[in-house]
Design an enzyme around this catalytic site. Structure first.
Site, short mmCIF file in Angstrom:
data_model
loop_
_atom_site.label_atom_id
_atom_site.label_comp_id
_atom_site.label_asym_id
_atom_site.label_seq_id
_atom_site.Cartn_x
_atom_site.Cartn_y
_atom_site.Cartn_z
N LYS A 49 43.91 -42.23 -32.91
CA LYS A 49 43.77 -41.03 -33.46
C LYS A 49 42.23 -40.96 -34.00
CE LYS A 49 47.65 -39.37 -36.11
NZ LYS A 49 47.84 -37.98 -35.81
N GLY A 50 41.76 -39.76 -33.96
CA GLY A 50 40.24 -39.47 -34.58
C GLY A 50 40.37 -39.94 -36.03
N ILE A 75 44.24 -29.13 -33.91
CA ILE A 75 44.57 -29.87 -34.80
C ILE A 75 43.55 -30.33 -36.11
CG2 ILE A 75 45.37 -32.34 -35.45
CD1 ILE A 75 47.39 -30.79 -33.44
N LEU A 77 41.32 -32.83 -36.57
CA LEU A 77 41.37 -34.36 -36.94
C LEU A 77 42.25 -34.63 -38.03
CD1 LEU A 77 37.47 -34.59 -36.59
CD2 LEU A 77 39.21 -35.57 -35.05
N ASN A 103 38.52 -44.26 -32.48
CA ASN A 103 37.73 -43.24 -32.17
C ASN A 103 37.52 -42.44 -33.59
OD1 ASN A 103 37.81 -39.79 -32.24
ND2 ASN A 103 37.55 -40.54 -30.02
N CYS A 134 34.18 -33.04 -31.04
CA CYS A 134 35.42 -32.22 -31.31
C CYS A 134 35.02 -30.85 -31.84
CB CYS A 134 36.11 -32.99 -32.47
SG CYS A 134 37.56 -32.08 -32.98
N LYS A 169 31.82 -40.31 -26.89
CA LYS A 169 32.51 -39.60 -26.01
C LYS A 169 31.93 -38.22 -26.08
CE LYS A 169 37.35 -37.72 -25.91
NZ LYS A 169 38.80 -37.89 -26.39
N ASN A 196 35.94 -34.32 -23.62
CA ASN A 196 36.87 -33.89 -24.71
C ASN A 196 37.31 -32.43 -24.09
OD1 ASN A 196 37.95 -33.43 -27.26
ND2 ASN A 196 36.56 -34.97 -28.07
C1 LIG Z 1 46.59 -32.84 -29.83
C2 LIG Z 1 45.19 -33.59 -29.32
C3 LIG Z 1 44.26 -34.18 -30.19
C4 LIG Z 1 43.12 -34.57 -29.90
N1 LIG Z 1 42.37 -35.32 -30.74
C5 LIG Z 1 41.18 -35.92 -30.38
C6 LIG Z 1 40.52 -36.88 -31.31
O1 LIG Z 1 40.85 -37.08 -32.64
N2 LIG Z 1 39.22 -37.40 -30.92
C7 LIG Z 1 38.88 -37.16 -29.56
O2 LIG Z 1 37.70 -37.72 -29.65
N3 LIG Z 1 39.59 -36.31 -28.59
C8 LIG Z 1 40.65 -35.79 -29.34
N4 LIG Z 1 41.37 -35.19 -28.18
C9 LIG Z 1 41.04 -35.03 -26.82
C10 LIG Z 1 41.62 -35.98 -25.98
O3 LIG Z 1 41.40 -37.22 -26.43
C11 LIG Z 1 41.05 -35.78 -24.46
O4 LIG Z 1 39.72 -35.89 -24.58
C12 LIG Z 1 41.36 -34.26 -24.01
O5 LIG Z 1 42.53 -33.92 -24.36
C13 LIG Z 1 41.29 -34.16 -22.33
O6 LIG Z 1 42.29 -35.24 -21.70
P1 LIG Z 1 43.81 -34.77 -21.31
O7 LIG Z 1 43.62 -33.19 -20.53
O8 LIG Z 1 44.11 -35.86 -20.62
O9 LIG Z 1 44.45 -34.34 -22.44
C14 LIG Z 1 42.74 -34.42 -28.54
C15 LIG Z 1 43.45 -33.78 -27.58
C16 LIG Z 1 44.77 -33.28 -27.99
C17 LIG Z 1 45.35 -32.53 -26.88
#
Ligand SMILES: Cc1cc2nc3c(=O)[nH]c(=O)nc-3n(C[C@H](O)[C@H](O)[C@H](O)COP(=O)(O)O)c2cc1C
Length: 307
Positions: A49-50, A75, A77, A103, A134, A169, A196
């Protein structure tokens, strides 16, 4: 069959993964939440988690909306903060075989440097993924990620604050992702993760206003895969660093597309919400594909679609 990949070839101790399948930040908690569902030790790496300097409660509800082939989240963070992470999570990770990458996100360059400094030398932490992308925090990461100079400044600051390998990222919400990737590579990143989420919105027509509490959110899931894939293809062709592909990966063939586009590793994100075993299913599917195609080393297909 050789599945291992080196994500930090320029780093003194490197970041060697047993295989290219990682989890995406924010979609796999701290790893512990999934450990009773399958053997998470088989994965290449877990990105947690971030994490911010102070604990965060996140954005107002509602924070999730399903869209066509996608998920919109805001969300913001929500997390326990770096001190609790070091005290409560890292000791357990130290006993794991699978490397854990933390992260991080901040609102200033100093925040990022301080986070990197606190995580330096903590047993159980194998690397840092710097989220400059983000879209869900007001004064936060996204602005850094859309400007090459500030993206480079954060990378340099994190690099000098820690001896851990650094993944940066990137956000897709920019006009030229290659420029950002190049700046980050020159500033000393060990690898680049992308992408992201993409900024999006859903309107509740009965309430006549945006559905999400923070109006806009980040779009993820299968809907964004072709965009992510094109960006990985472009960035992998422009920088010499390993790239880590992420965006809509749900099956092994999705993952293999990213690897063929040039990604040394991939991250499974939203897919884990509908199938908690998705990262392991992806790994086993990659193994079956390699077996069927007579591929002995994953390196044989990294970037093969570019040749
Ligand atoms: C609920 C949720 C929370 C996320 N939280 C973070 C985060 O804390 N830090 C981050 O770098 N990316 C975060 N992401 C982005 C994901 O790590 C990823 O880059 C993005 O969802 C694209 O990949 P996916 O289509 O496989 O989900 C989050 C995505 C989702 C759906």
């Amino acid at each position: 069959m050789e599945l291992s990949v080196q994500l930090a070839p320029k780093h003194k101790s490197g970041l060697l993964l047993a295989n290219p399948v990682m989890t995406a930040a924010g979609t796999f908690g701290y790893g512990t939440e999934y450990s009773h569902m399958f053997d998470i030790q088989r994965l290449g790496a877990i990105v947690c988690k971030g994490t911010t300097l102070e604990p965060k409660e996140g954005n107002p509800q509602p924070r999730l909306a399903e869209t066509a082939s996608g998920l919109l989240n805001s969300i913001g963070l929500q997390n326990i903060g770096v001190k609790a992470l070091i005290k409560e999570k890292a000791p357990l990770w130290a006993s794991w075989r699978v490397p854990v990458i933390v992260n991080i996100a901040g609102e200033t360059v100093d925040d990022y440097a301080q986070l990197a400094n606190e995580l330096d030398g903590v047993a159980g932490i194998s690397g840092i993924e710097v989220n400059i992308s983000c879209p869900n925090v007001k004064a936060g990461g996204a602005e850094f990620g859309t400007n090459p100079e500030s993206a480079a400044r954060i990378t340099t600051a994190v690099k000098s604050a820690t001896s851990l390998p650094i993944l940066v990222k990137l956000t897709p919400n920019t006009s030229d992702i290659v420029k950002i990737a190049t700046a980050v590579a020159e500033a000393g990143a060990d690898a680049i993760s992308l992408i992201n989420t993409l900024k999006g919105m859903v309107i509740d027509i009965n309430e006549r206003r945006p559905l999400l509490g923070s109006k806009t959110g980040g779009l993820s899931g299968p809907a964004i895969k072709p965009i992510a894939l094109a960006m990985v293809y472009e960035v992998a062709g422009a920088v010499e660093l390993p790239t880590i592909g992420c965006g809509g990966i749900t099956t092994a063939s999705d993952a293999i597309e990213f690897i063929m586009a040039g990604a040394s590793a991939i991250q499974v994100g939203t897919a884990s919400f509908t199938n908690p075993r998705a990262p392991l299913d992806v790994l086993e599917g990659i193994e079956r594909f390699m077996e069927k195609e007579g591929i002995k080393d994953i390196a044989e297909i990294i970037g093969v679609a570019r040749r």
